[in-house]
Design a protein around this motif. Structure first.
Motif, PDB file in Angstrom:
ATOM      1  N   ASP A   1       0.827  -1.208   0.000  1.00  0.00           N
ATOM      2  CA  ASP A   1       0.000   0.000   0.000  1.00  0.00           C
ATOM      3  C   ASP A   1       0.860   1.256   0.000  1.00  0.00           C
ATOM      4  O   ASP A   1       0.579   2.218  -0.725  1.00  0.00           O
TER       5      ASP A   1
ATOM      6  N   ASN B   1       2.305   1.746  -3.431  1.00  0.00           N
ATOM      7  CA  ASN B   1       1.305   2.227  -4.393  1.00  0.00           C
ATOM      8  C   ASN B   1       1.133   3.737  -4.286  1.00  0.00           C
ATOM      9  O   ASN B   1       1.034   4.441  -5.300  1.00  0.00           O
ATOM     10  N   ASP B   2       1.080   4.240  -3.051  1.00  0.00           N
ATOM     11  CA  ASP B   2       0.946   5.684  -2.858  1.00  0.00           C
ATOM     12  C   ASP B   2       2.174   6.431  -3.374  1.00  0.00           C
ATOM     13  O   ASP B   2       2.054   7.466  -4.037  1.00  0.00           O
TER      14      ASP B   2
ATOM     15  N   ARG C   1      -5.665   5.922  -6.183  1.00  0.00           N
ATOM     16  CA  ARG C   1      -6.965   5.953  -5.520  1.00  0.00           C
ATOM     17  C   ARG C   1      -8.046   6.525  -6.452  1.00  0.00           C
ATOM     18  O   ARG C   1      -9.194   6.070  -6.433  1.00  0.00           O
TER      19      ARG C   1
ATOM     20  N   THR D   1      -4.425  -5.775  -1.590  1.00  0.00           N
ATOM     21  CA  THR D   1      -4.788  -5.493  -0.202  1.00  0.00           C
ATOM     22  C   THR D   1      -6.216  -4.972  -0.083  1.00  0.00           C
ATOM     23  O   THR D   1      -6.615  -4.498   0.979  1.00  0.00           O
TER      24      THR D   1
ATOM     25  N   ASP E   1      -8.397  -2.653  -2.003  1.00  0.00           N
ATOM     26  CA  ASP E   1      -9.003  -1.341  -2.252  1.00  0.00           C
ATOM     27  C   ASP E   1     -10.338  -1.469  -2.970  1.00  0.00           C
ATOM     28  O   ASP E   1     -11.328  -0.832  -2.586  1.00  0.00           O
TER      29      ASP E   1
ATOM     30  N   ARG F   1      -6.623  -6.631   6.533  1.00  0.00           N
ATOM     31  CA  ARG F   1      -7.146  -5.273   6.398  1.00  0.00           C
ATOM     32  C   ARG F   1      -8.664  -5.264   6.409  1.00  0.00           C
ATOM     33  O   ARG F   1      -9.290  -4.428   7.068  1.00  0.00           O
TER      34      ARG F   1
END
Length: 249
Positions: free
Chosen positions: A35, A38-39, A47, A72, A74, A105
């Protein structure tokens, strides 16, 4: 005995039988920082790409959704809220480490009642025919050994009237953007991977796998070959990413 067929793993040619294991090693290595990476890699824009995918899916209360290469979670998390208690989301990934991260998660977020978890290969889906209202695969198709085989399998499990959405890196449509994108992908991205995950090679593979993925028109043709109709695609961020959509009539 004939030589074994080969396929690409990034820019390398490897035996078909080895690719899945090599991809698994990549995601085993990066799962616990997935995660965060990815950001960092997308500057948070992933996103927005995923939000657009959700909006285009048309998923409604009571429907059944298969989220392949769920990572994960989203997309699965958003679908869980949309389908409600009368619906179901199948959270699926071929990689056990990613599946575990995603399950943890989802449980932490309280999404338990309408989500189930299945470790599965997109090429050989263990689900009945005509089962899902919607199937999504986000940033996972490029890692599949035989993409056409996977699309054929997805078509089989989609209900008539259902749809597939593929969210994936694609080919930038602006030449200046392509040059900047190449510089970022092959120079900066592996360095970020090394700094954050101590794994430069996995992120070099990810950059190479994006370049080896079919372009927008080719992938559209592959969806049509699998049997999907009314196929179209939508370029995001200048074609760095595209959403392909097809319907089973």
């Amino acid at each position: 005995m004939k030589d074994e067929k080969t396929t690409h793993f990034g820019y390398q040619d490897v035996p078909v039988s080895e690719k899945a294991g090599r991809v698994r090693q990549v995601f085993d290595s990066v799962a616990n920082k997935y995660d965060l990476m990815n950001d960092l890699m997308s500057f948070g824009i992933h996103r927005l790409w995923k939000r657009q995918t959700i909006e285009m899916s048309g998923v409604r209360q009571g429907q059944r959704v298969l989220d392949l290469a769920a990572g994960t979670g989203d997309l699965s998390a958003r679908f869980s809220g949309l389908v409600g208690n009368e619906g179901e989301v199948v959270f699926s990934d071929i990689n056990a480490a990613m599946l575990s991260q995603g399950r943890d998660r989802m449980i932490d977020e309280g999404r338990v009642a309408n989500v189930r978890y299945v470790q599965a290969d997109a090429q050989y889906l263990p689900f009945p025919d005509d089962h899902f209202d919607c199937v999504t695969i986000g940033f996972g198709l490029r890692n599949v050994t035989d993409k056409q085989l996977a699309l054929n399998a997805i078509f089989r499990v989609v209900k008539p009237g259902g749809r597939l959405l593929v969210l994936e890196f694609s080919k930038p449509v602006l030449q200046p953007l392509q040059k900047v994108y190449d510089l970022y992908s092959f120079t900066l991205l592996p360095k970020i991977g090394k700094l954050v995950t101590q794994d430069e090679e996995s992120y070099r593979y990810l950059a190479e796998s994006i370049r080896m993925h079919p372009d927008q028109e080719t992938l559209k043709g592959m969806l049509e070959h699998a049997g999907f109709e009314r196929c179209d695609y939508f370029n995001l961020t200048g074609g760095v990413v595209a959403i392909h959509r097809g319907y089973k009539v």
